[in-house]
Motif scaffolding. Structure first.
Motif, PDB file in Angstrom:
ATOM      1  N   ILE A  18      28.323  75.653   9.245  1.00 24.33           N
ATOM      2  CA  ILE A  18      29.386  76.660   9.150  1.00 24.33           C
ATOM      3  C   ILE A  18      28.863  78.086   9.096  1.00 24.33           C
ATOM      4  CG2 ILE A  18      30.950  75.020   8.054  1.00 24.33           C
ATOM      5  CD1 ILE A  18      30.452  76.515   5.405  1.00 24.33           C
ATOM      6  N   GLY A  19      27.532  78.248   9.040  1.00 24.72           N
ATOM      7  CA  GLY A  19      26.954  79.593   9.035  1.00 24.72           C
ATOM      8  C   GLY A  19      27.138  80.334   7.727  1.00 24.72           C
ATOM      9  N   ILE A  53      34.220  66.197   5.607  1.00 26.43           N
ATOM     10  CA  ILE A  53      33.972  67.636   5.479  1.00 26.43           C
ATOM     11  C   ILE A  53      34.812  68.400   6.497  1.00 26.43           C
ATOM     12  CG2 ILE A  53      32.237  69.456   5.770  1.00 26.43           C
ATOM     13  CD1 ILE A  53      31.917  67.939   3.127  1.00 26.43           C
ATOM     14  N   LEU A  54      34.844  67.918   7.736  1.00 23.62           N
ATOM     15  CA  LEU A  54      35.632  68.591   8.768  1.00 23.62           C
ATOM     16  C   LEU A  54      37.115  68.594   8.403  1.00 23.62           C
ATOM     17  CD1 LEU A  54      35.816  70.054  11.439  1.00 23.62           C
ATOM     18  CD2 LEU A  54      35.929  67.826  12.575  1.00 23.62           C
ATOM     19  N   ALA A  55      37.630  67.482   7.912  1.00 21.17           N
ATOM     20  CA  ALA A  55      39.042  67.422   7.513  1.00 21.17           C
ATOM     21  C   ALA A  55      39.322  68.415   6.387  1.00 21.17           C
ATOM     22  CB  ALA A  55      39.405  66.001   7.080  1.00 21.17           C
ATOM     23  N   TRP A  56      38.399  68.541   5.437  1.00 23.70           N
ATOM     24  CA  TRP A  56      38.570  69.491   4.341  1.00 23.70           C
ATOM     25  C   TRP A  56      38.562  70.925   4.873  1.00 23.70           C
ATOM     26  CZ3 TRP A  56      36.039  73.538   1.981  1.00 23.70           C
ATOM     27  CH2 TRP A  56      36.513  73.916   0.731  1.00 23.70           C
ATOM     28  N   LEU A  57      37.637  71.206   5.781  1.00 30.82           N
ATOM     29  CA  LEU A  57      37.576  72.547   6.363  1.00 30.82           C
ATOM     30  C   LEU A  57      38.854  72.882   7.125  1.00 30.82           C
ATOM     31  CD1 LEU A  57      33.894  72.595   7.663  1.00 30.82           C
ATOM     32  CD2 LEU A  57      34.842  74.048   5.858  1.00 30.82           C
ATOM     33  N   ILE A  58      39.416  71.927   7.849  1.00 32.07           N
ATOM     34  CA  ILE A  58      40.656  72.159   8.592  1.00 32.07           C
ATOM     35  C   ILE A  58      41.772  72.557   7.630  1.00 32.07           C
ATOM     36  CG2 ILE A  58      42.472  70.984   9.910  1.00 32.07           C
ATOM     37  CD1 ILE A  58      40.145  69.442  11.324  1.00 32.07           C
ATOM     38  N   THR A  59      41.800  71.925   6.466  1.00 30.15           N
ATOM     39  CA  THR A  59      42.837  72.206   5.477  1.00 30.15           C
ATOM     40  C   THR A  59      42.574  73.502   4.717  1.00 30.15           C
ATOM     41  OG1 THR A  59      43.226  69.851   5.172  1.00 30.15           O
ATOM     42  CG2 THR A  59      43.980  71.295   3.413  1.00 30.15           C
ATOM     43  N   ARG A  60      41.342  73.682   4.239  1.00 30.56           N
ATOM     44  CA  ARG A  60      41.017  74.799   3.343  1.00 30.56           C
ATOM     45  C   ARG A  60      40.451  76.020   4.038  1.00 30.56           C
ATOM     46  NH1 ARG A  60      42.297  75.308  -2.114  1.00 30.56           N
ATOM     47  NH2 ARG A  60      42.499  73.250  -3.005  1.00 30.56           N
ATOM     48  N   ARG A  61      39.729  75.826   5.114  1.00 25.62           N
ATOM     49  CA  ARG A  61      39.070  76.927   5.832  1.00 25.62           C
ATOM     50  C   ARG A  61      39.285  76.750   7.334  1.00 25.62           C
ATOM     51  NH1 ARG A  61      39.011  78.450   1.333  1.00 25.62           N
ATOM     52  NH2 ARG A  61      37.291  79.261   0.118  1.00 25.62           N
ATOM     53  N   PRO A  62      40.556  76.882   7.782  1.00 23.75           N
ATOM     54  CA  PRO A  62      40.854  76.597   9.189  1.00 23.75           C
ATOM     55  C   PRO A  62      40.102  77.485  10.179  1.00 23.75           C
ATOM     56  CG  PRO A  62      42.780  77.502   8.059  1.00 23.75           C
ATOM     57  CD  PRO A  62      41.737  77.243   7.013  1.00 23.75           C
ATOM     58  N   ALA A  63      39.846  78.727   9.838  1.00 22.78           N
ATOM     59  CA  ALA A  63      39.121  79.607  10.770  1.00 22.78           C
ATOM     60  C   ALA A  63      37.697  79.094  10.990  1.00 22.78           C
ATOM     61  CB  ALA A  63      39.099  81.039  10.244  1.00 22.78           C
ATOM     62  N   ALA A  65      36.727  75.916  10.576  1.00 22.54           N
ATOM     63  CA  ALA A  65      36.854  74.654  11.312  1.00 22.54           C
ATOM     64  C   ALA A  65      37.066  74.913  12.792  1.00 22.54           C
ATOM     65  CB  ALA A  65      38.003  73.829  10.740  1.00 22.54           C
ATOM     66  N   GLU A  66      37.906  75.900  13.108  1.00 25.85           N
ATOM     67  CA  GLU A  66      38.156  76.226  14.515  1.00 25.85           C
ATOM     68  C   GLU A  66      36.890  76.770  15.179  1.00 25.85           C
ATOM     69  OE1 GLU A  66      40.959  79.081  17.265  1.00 25.85           O
ATOM     70  OE2 GLU A  66      41.551  78.693  15.194  1.00 25.85           O
ATOM     71  N   ARG A  67      36.170  77.623  14.456  1.00 21.48           N
ATOM     72  CA  ARG A  67      34.948  78.202  15.027  1.00 21.48           C
ATOM     73  C   ARG A  67      33.926  77.128  15.346  1.00 21.48           C
ATOM     74  NH1 ARG A  67      33.053  81.479  10.943  1.00 21.48           N
ATOM     75  NH2 ARG A  67      31.428  80.010  10.430  1.00 21.48           N
ATOM     76  N   ILE A  68      33.722  76.170  14.441  1.00 18.85           N
ATOM     77  CA  ILE A  68      32.702  75.145  14.720  1.00 18.85           C
ATOM     78  C   ILE A  68      33.202  74.145  15.747  1.00 18.85           C
ATOM     79  CG2 ILE A  68      31.522  75.421  12.513  1.00 18.85           C
ATOM     80  CD1 ILE A  68      32.792  72.794  11.612  1.00 18.85           C
ATOM     81  N   SER A  69      34.512  73.950  15.829  1.00 14.20           N
ATOM     82  CA  SER A  69      35.054  73.034  16.832  1.00 14.20           C
ATOM     83  C   SER A  69      34.963  73.624  18.229  1.00 14.20           C
ATOM     84  CB  SER A  69      36.509  72.689  16.517  1.00 14.20           C
ATOM     85  OG  SER A  69      36.577  71.946  15.320  1.00 14.20           O
ATOM     86  N   ASN A  70      34.976  74.955  18.316  1.00 21.38           N
ATOM     87  CA  ASN A  70      34.908  75.627  19.619  1.00 21.38           C
ATOM     88  C   ASN A  70      33.497  76.054  19.988  1.00 21.38           C
ATOM     89  OD1 ASN A  70      37.666  75.422  20.085  1.00 21.38           O
ATOM     90  ND2 ASN A  70      38.086  77.281  18.944  1.00 21.38           N
ATOM     91  N   ALA A  71      32.521  75.730  19.142  1.00 22.06           N
ATOM     92  CA  ALA A  71      31.130  76.163  19.401  1.00 22.06           C
ATOM     93  C   ALA A  71      30.541  75.404  20.567  1.00 22.06           C
ATOM     94  CB  ALA A  71      30.282  75.957  18.163  1.00 22.06           C
TER      95      ALA A  71
END
Length: 71
Positions: A18-19, A53-63, A65-71
């Motif tokens: 997640i950087g 972890i990804l599911a948690w990020l989608i819920t709590r830190r969507p930006a 999650a989107e950034r790593i999904s689009n990487a």
């Protein structure tokens, strides 16, 4: 192409993915009751399911999650 989330990750791998500093992920782990539970604990630390972890990020830190999904 979306970045593949490893099946198993430690806090260090989550931070790299997640950087963010590892301390940030550790704070989330302690602060949020809904942070995923580890699937195993080794001498080197706790191990988490990457999909949890990804599911948690989608819920709590969507930006993030989107950034790593689009990487």
């Amino acid at each position: 192409m979306p970045q593949k989330i490893p099946a198993l990750v430690g806090l260090h791998e989550v931070a790299d993915l997640i950087g963010q500093p590892r301390n940030t992920v550790n704070v989330w782990r302690r602060r949020y009751d809904d942070f995923p539970a580890p699937v195993a604990a080794l001498h080197m630390g706790q191990i988490y399911a990457g999909e949890d972890i990804l599911a948690w990020l989608i819920t709590r830190r969507p930006a993030i999650a989107e950034r790593i999904s689009n990487a």
